[in-house]
Structures are given as structure tokens and as C-alpha cells.
Design an enzyme around this catalytic site. Structure first.
Site, mmCIF file in Angstrom:
data_model
loop_
_atom_site.group_PDB
_atom_site.id
_atom_site.type_symbol
_atom_site.label_atom_id
_atom_site.label_comp_id
_atom_site.label_asym_id
_atom_site.label_seq_id
_atom_site.Cartn_x
_atom_site.Cartn_y
_atom_site.Cartn_z
ATOM 1 N N SER A 536 -2.536 -12.259 35.549
ATOM 2 C CA SER A 536 -1.917 -11.865 36.814
ATOM 3 C C SER A 536 -1.136 -10.556 36.614
ATOM 4 C CB SER A 536 -1.040 -13.000 37.336
ATOM 5 O OG SER A 536 -0.747 -12.833 38.705
ATOM 6 N N ASP A 621 -10.384 -16.678 43.226
ATOM 7 C CA ASP A 621 -9.033 -16.113 43.138
ATOM 8 C C ASP A 621 -8.836 -15.171 44.314
ATOM 9 O OD1 ASP A 621 -6.638 -14.944 42.537
ATOM 10 O OD2 ASP A 621 -7.183 -14.313 40.523
ATOM 11 N N HIS A 653 -7.106 -18.637 40.721
ATOM 12 C CA HIS A 653 -6.145 -17.868 39.929
ATOM 13 C C HIS A 653 -5.826 -18.589 38.619
ATOM 14 C CE1 HIS A 653 -3.567 -14.383 39.896
ATOM 15 N NE2 HIS A 653 -2.489 -15.091 39.641
#
Length: 677
Positions: A536, A621, A653
């Protein structure tokens, strides 16, 4: 869960859920990691004598999970498994009178006796329910379920039944890993145990917003008043693009007598959520953020007098965030958990004096706290141990483990040493850095080391246990892990946390390098075998450092990372996050902060890339689109740099599937071993 779609004969798995595995080695493997039982937060019976909780185990061969329920007698610690089925039981609690256990199974609400007998279905709601909450007097049940409100192509064009398309008219059409095709609404029904509940009153009828609030919200976002006449719920009453740019949730009270709804937190502009009522029903505590659009704002502890509406912030001079609030039976004490110096500890607030007291200190995280008869029933986790249930003494902070779900496996494993050290940053601040060493560490040997870059960017590098970013699993592969609490993380005051907003490529990047540069001075770390990993925002960090690391690293791994910041702004769904953290929109040419952010997008420095990189991304995601990972991989290969792309078509994600999770760990290790060993 991505793999919960299979059935089996329950007789074929007897004993699987409490597995007795004999390991061939004391070094953890991905298969062992995925064998641990995952315990839910316990629900305490009204008389404080028992706890009910769920434990989830994964079956690798079937690629699915099983969750069953257990009851613990808190006096002697005796544990009884009360369900054993080929489906999952979850969300266990106690009926208000304490005589029965309530739970969800096969999409409906059920009840049973505390010994597991007498199971009875309470709801028969079309499409199933997602959660429930009994009124304290037992007269009503609130439940929530998904309501389809957005018309499909087939609704608009019934003569095109096989058309596979969506017609989208506004923003916020997808969230995290789901397309927004409807909204979660709350229903209230009279409790009629004599016959199943088949319908209830939609208290949000025709409203195009949801409660609980996605993506994390559950029953903790709801609370009944003690008389059972009002239901307080959390909601962001905005739609489309307005929803996408706002974090302004409020607490609403629905009156069951006349159907009216009142906003209890009107004028409070950030997140207001998770209401908890005092035992006498006179006061409400909740978590509140001040600023709209800033999801990493300080989480304050507010208390309201429900009769007068007067409210007070009890954490005005407390430079930490709060969570997991719980009232004590004295109607005056609120227990909570707060991150301090990279561990999540237990605190209490005296609402009369305003005093906040810290009760625990250790190398661990508490994830829940419930006051019970003068002690605390808690759940605790660390980098070296998955969550278990404990009894904690509030006077001394000492813990007594109660559940021991994972003791049979843990007793066979050797975990690496976890060390806390402080490192000076380039601006002469003190930064806490976790060092995790391999099992059987020998200081006379030299080891490769990995710099861990945290995501969020305002997530914590505390004593968490992860089934993907598991530091003990990484260390078991023969690596020393360096995990800095760089700028932008909680637990060190709001100024430290907020520095990162609008400065993604600034001081926190320097903090990363300060951590690894200090660590590599150790004689047991080989400075010629350093790796850098993250997901991320941590993936952004990896991509950015790939163009700025000055030959420090020999291998990179980026999972669901941001490669192109302008594309991130245009394609992410929670716009409040991107707009606040990036400093503004790309087209704001006079916005110096925003333009500095976009000028330092990692994709602009691909010309400097020179190091092998593994890119990982999931197609579902929607926070950071999968095209970001594809672009980074393509860029590396076009530059002639060794690269690999691990693509998960069904993951989001995170990596939630069992076999996908094991594949992730194997690929992760193989890449680092190839370039660092």
C-alpha cells in the site's frame, strides 16, 4: 472469505479444528502459519461468569475456513466446544437474560443453550442478515442486511438478460473490493421466539447510504438505549461524490415509537462512531474525529449526557487516539485501548475527575477489553503470538492466559527475538525501531536484513500478528527485520502522525533510511544483502526508494503499491483519503503541496531503477487499482531490470484465501532468497 464456498461431511473433519500437529522442525513455515487458530473477541455473559467466542481454522486442502464456537467458564478456565458443523458459526453473544447464546449461521440468527444444545433459528429473512443486536429488555432485535437499490442493466433493459455491464452515473461505485450495488440498512423487529422473524421495519427506507458504515463497520456501530425505545446508529448520510470526499459520519437515534430520527452529533464534522451506553443508560461514550476528510485524525473520547444532550471531549489534553470503549458497572469509568510507543495498551477514564490512567505496559497489543467483576477480560496479540484471551489485573497490569488455543503449535516452535531500539533521525528526533531476529540467532554470523515499510500511511507498526506481513515468518526465513515507526505513524503524538500528509516523499523516507543505515552498522548484518519490502503506502515507499536508494538494496518487494500518484487520485474510491493525504488534486497548479506530491510520484524516477523487484497485486483491489502493479512491473522489464509479477485475480487489497496466502509467502521467500542469499 474468498474460499468459503465448499461443503464436506462433518464426520470427515472431526478433530481438525483443534489439530494436534507434530512438526518436523521448530522453524515456522507458511503452512504452519496458516494452521494457527484465529480467535474472535469474547462476549461476556450478563452475570460475568462465562465467555463465548469463535475460533477459525483453515483447511489448506479445501482452501476454506471453519469457525466454531466455544464457551469458557471464567472462574476455572474450563473450555467447552459447543458447535461442530460443516458451516461457520459467528458473531456469538448472549441473549439479554443470559440464558441463551445467540449467533449467526447460514445467514440467519440462531439461539442455543450455553452447552450447545437446543439450537433454534430465530430469523428467516430473505437474503440473510449480516449482523444483529438485541434490545436490552429483550423486546426487539435490530438486524442489518444488504438492500439492492441501484438498477442493473437488466432492470433497465430486460430484453438484454445476458449483458454483462454496469451503467454508472456518480462516484463511489466501488469500495475496497466490492461494487456498490446496494446499501446495508438496519431493520427492527419484535422479538418473537415462538416463531421465526421473517421481516422487520427498515428504519432507513429509500435512503441511499448504509449503516453500519463500510468497509469496517459492524455491530459496534449500533447501540440500544436501556429502555429499548431508541436505536443509536452510525451513518454517513451522503451520496455519490459527496460521500466519496467526506468522513463525516454522525450518530443518529431512531425512535421506535414514532419512527423519528434525530442527529445526536450534528455539527461534529469528522468520524463519530461506535456508541457505547453506560450500564444505567444515562450516558453515551463514543469515538470522534474533529476534521471532515481526514481519516487519520485523532480519535477522541466523547461522553454525552443523554438527558440533556451535553457532551464533553475527555481527551483534549491526551495526545493519543482511543478505541474499543467499554463502560464499567460503576457508570463512571470508561476503559479503552490506545497506541503508545508502538504497543496498544489499556487505559481508563474517570468521567468525574477527568483523569486518564495507563494500566498496562509490555511487548504486546491488546485488541479488546471488557471489565468483569473487578478484573479485565482482554484479548492480546504480539509479533510472536497470535491472539489469545487473557485475564488482566487492572491494578498491576499482570496477565493470565485463559484460552491457550495455539499453545500446542507454539510449544513446538522457536520464535525470533523481538527487540525495541531508538534511532536518531536526520532532524534529530528519536524514532522507535523494531528489530526481529531469526530463530537461533548467532551474533557471530552475518545475516541479510529487510527494511519493512508500513502502509496506511498512518497505520501502526505495533505488536500486530499478521498472516501476510508476519515478521516471525520473515525472520524464520533467515532474515533480520528492521521495522521503523517512521513519521506518519500513531503512538508518538499527533504532530509525528500528521507530518506525512502532503509529504509522502519527504521526512518519512529519510526515517526509513536512518533505520536501515543504523541497523547495518551491526556486525551481524551484511550491508551487501539488504532488501526493502512494503504494501500500500509501503508499496509506494518501495517504488520511490527504488529510484532513490543509492545502491543500498539488492531486492525490492512491493504489494498493492502506489506507482503513479496522479492515477491513484483519479482511480481510488475513498476520495477523502487521497485528497487530504496528497494535498489536493493534480489540476490545482497553484497548490504547492499537491504539485510537490505529484512531482515525486515513483513512476517519474523509473529511469533510476537498477534493482530486482517483485510486484504483487490483486485484481479486486479497488483502493489501489491493479493497473498500478502492472505498470510498475512493465516499467521494470522495459528497463531490463529482473522483475516478477504475482497476480491474484480473486484477491483484493489483502490476500485472504488460504492457498493464495501460502503462495504469497512462498513467492515472497523465493524472491528474497534469490537475490539476498
Amino acid at each position: 472469505m474468498a474460499c468459503d464456498n465448499k461443503k464436506e461431511n462433518p464426520e470427515a473433519r472431526k478433530g481438525y479444528k483443534t489439530p494436534e500437529q507434530k512438526l518436523s522442525s521448530d522453524i515456522m513455515t507458511p503452512e504452519v502459519l496458516w494452521s494457527f487458530g484465529r480467535i474472535s473477541n469474547p462476549a461476556i455473559s450478563p452475570d460475568g461468569s462465562k465467555a463465548v467466542y469463535g475460533v477459525t481454522y483453515f483447511n489448506k486442502e479445501e482452501d476454506r475456513s471453519y469457525t466454531d464456537l466455544y464457551v469458557m467458564n471464567l472462574a476455572d478456565g474450563k473450555i467447552t466446544q459447543i458447535t461442530d458443523t460443516d458451516y461457520n458459526e459467528s458473531d456469538a453473544n448472549w441473549t439479554p437474560d443470559g440464558k441463551r447464546i445467540s449467533y449467526l449461521a447460514k445467514g440467519q440468527l440462531w439461539e442455543m443453550n450455553p452447552d450447545g444444545s437446543g439450537a433454534k433459528q430465530i430469523t428467516q429473512i430473505e437474503g440473510g442478515i449480516n449482523g444483529y443486536l438485541y434490545a436490552p429488555d429483550g423486546s426487539k432485535i435490530a438486524y442489518y442486511k444488504d438492500i439492492k437499490m441501484e438498477p442493473t442493466v437488466q432492470d433497465m433493459h430486460p430484453d438484454l438478460p445476458k449483458a454483462k455491464a454496469r451503467i454508472i452515473n456518480d462516484q463511489f461505485y466501488r469500495h475496497w473490493n466490492d461494487w456498490v450495488e446496494g446499501y446495508t440498512h438496519i431493520f427492527i423487529a419484535d422479538y418473537t421466539p415462538a416463531q421465526p422473524i421473517t421481516s422487520g421495519q427498515d428504519i432507513m427506507k429509500d435512503e441511499k447510504w448504509e449503516s453500519p458504515v463500510r468497509p469496517w463497520g459492524g455491530t459496534e456501530q449500533l447501540a440500544w438505549t436501556r429502555d429499548g425505545q431508541k436505536l443509536i446508529y452510525t451513518c454517513r448520510k451522503k451520496y455519490g461524490i459527496d460521500y466519496a470526499f467526506s468522513t463525516n459520519t454522525d450518530l443518529y437515534a431512531y425512535n421506535t415509537a414514532d419512527g423519528t430520527t434525530v442527529n445526536l452529533t450534528e455539527g461534529m464534522m469528522g468520524y463519530d462512531k461506535n456508541p457505547v451506553l453506560s450500564p444505567d443508560g444515562k450516558k453515551m461514550a463514543w469515538e470522534s474525529m474533529e476534521r471532515d476528510g481526514y481519516e487519520a485524525d485523532k480519535n477522541r473520547l466523547f461522553v454525552m449526557d443523554l438527558e440533556t444532550g451535553k457532551k464533553k471531549d475527555f481527551t483534549k489534553n491526551f495526545d493519543q487516539s482511543v478505541g474499543n470503549l467499554a463502560w464499567d458497572k460503576d457508570n463512571n469509568t470508561v476503559w479503552f485501548i490506545s497506541d503508545y510507543h508502538a504497543t496498544d495498551e489499556i487505559y481508563s477514564l474517570n468521567t468525574t475527575s477527568g483523569e486518564i490512567k495507563k494500566h498496562t505496559d509490555g511487548i504486546h497489543n491488546y485488541t479488546s477489553v471488557v471489565p468483569v467483576n473487578g478484573s479485565l477480560i482482554t484479548t492480546q496479540v504480539s509479533m510472536s503470538k497470535p491472539a489469545e484471551i487473557y485475564r488482566t489485573d487492572p491494578a498491576t497490569g499482570k496477565d493470565e492466559e485463559l484460552s491457550f488455543i495455539n499453545k500446542p503449535l507454539l510449544d513446538q516452535l522457536t520464535m525470533g527475538k523481538v527487540e525495541k531500539r531508538w534511532v536518531k533521525t536526520t532532524d534529530n528526533k528519536d524514532m522507535l525501531v523494531w528489530m526481529i531476529y531469526p530463530p537461533h540467532f548467532d551474533p557471530n554470523q552475518k545475516y541479510p536484513a529487510i527494511l519493512y515499510c508500513e502502509g496506511g500511511p498512518q497505520s501502526t507498526v505495533s505488536q500486530f500478528w499478521s498472516y501476510r506481513w508476519n515478521f516471525q515468518q520473515m525472520a524464520a526465513n533467515g532474515y533480520i527485520i528492521v521495522a521503523p515507526n517512521r513519521r506518519g505513524l500513531p503512538g508518538f503524538g499527533q504532530e509525528w502522525l500528521e507530518q506525512i500528509s502532503g509529504d509522502y516523499s519527504g521526512q518519512n523516507i529519510k526515517d526509513y533510511l536512518s533505520a536501515i543505515d543504523e541497523a547495518k552498522k551491526e556486525p551481524y548484518i551484511d550491508e551487501n544483502r539488504l532488501g526493502c519490502i512494503g504494501a500500500s503506502y509501503g508499496g509506494y515507499s518501495v517504488y520511490y526508494l527504488a529510484g532513490h536508494h543509492n545502491n543500498r538494496f539488492k531486492a525490492f518487494i512491493a504489494h498493492c503499491g502506489i506507482f503513479d500518484l496522479e492515477m491513484q487520485y483519479y482511480t481510488t474510491e475513498e476520495m477523502w483519503f487521497a485528497h487530504w493525504d496528497l494535498g489536493g488534486a493534480p489540476w490545482e497548479k497553484n497548490n504547492k503541496i499537491a504539485q510537490r506530491t505529484y512531482a515525486n510520484s515513483p513512476h517519474k524516477f523509473v529511469g533510476n531503477w537498477d534493482t530486482p523487484i517483485l510486484v504483487i497485486h490483486g485484481q479486486k483491489d479497488f483502493r489501489i487499482d491493479a493497473s498500478q502493479g502492472m505498470a510498475a512491473f512493465n516499467a521494470a522489464r522495459m528497463r531490463g531490470i529482473p522483475a516478477q509479477y504475482l497476480y491474484f485475480p480473486e484477491e483484493c487489497h489483502w490476500v485472504l484465501g488460504c492457498q493464495d496466502g501460502i503462495l504469497w509467502q512462498r513467492t515472497f521467500k523465493a524472491w528474497l532468497d534469490k537475490w539476498l542469499k
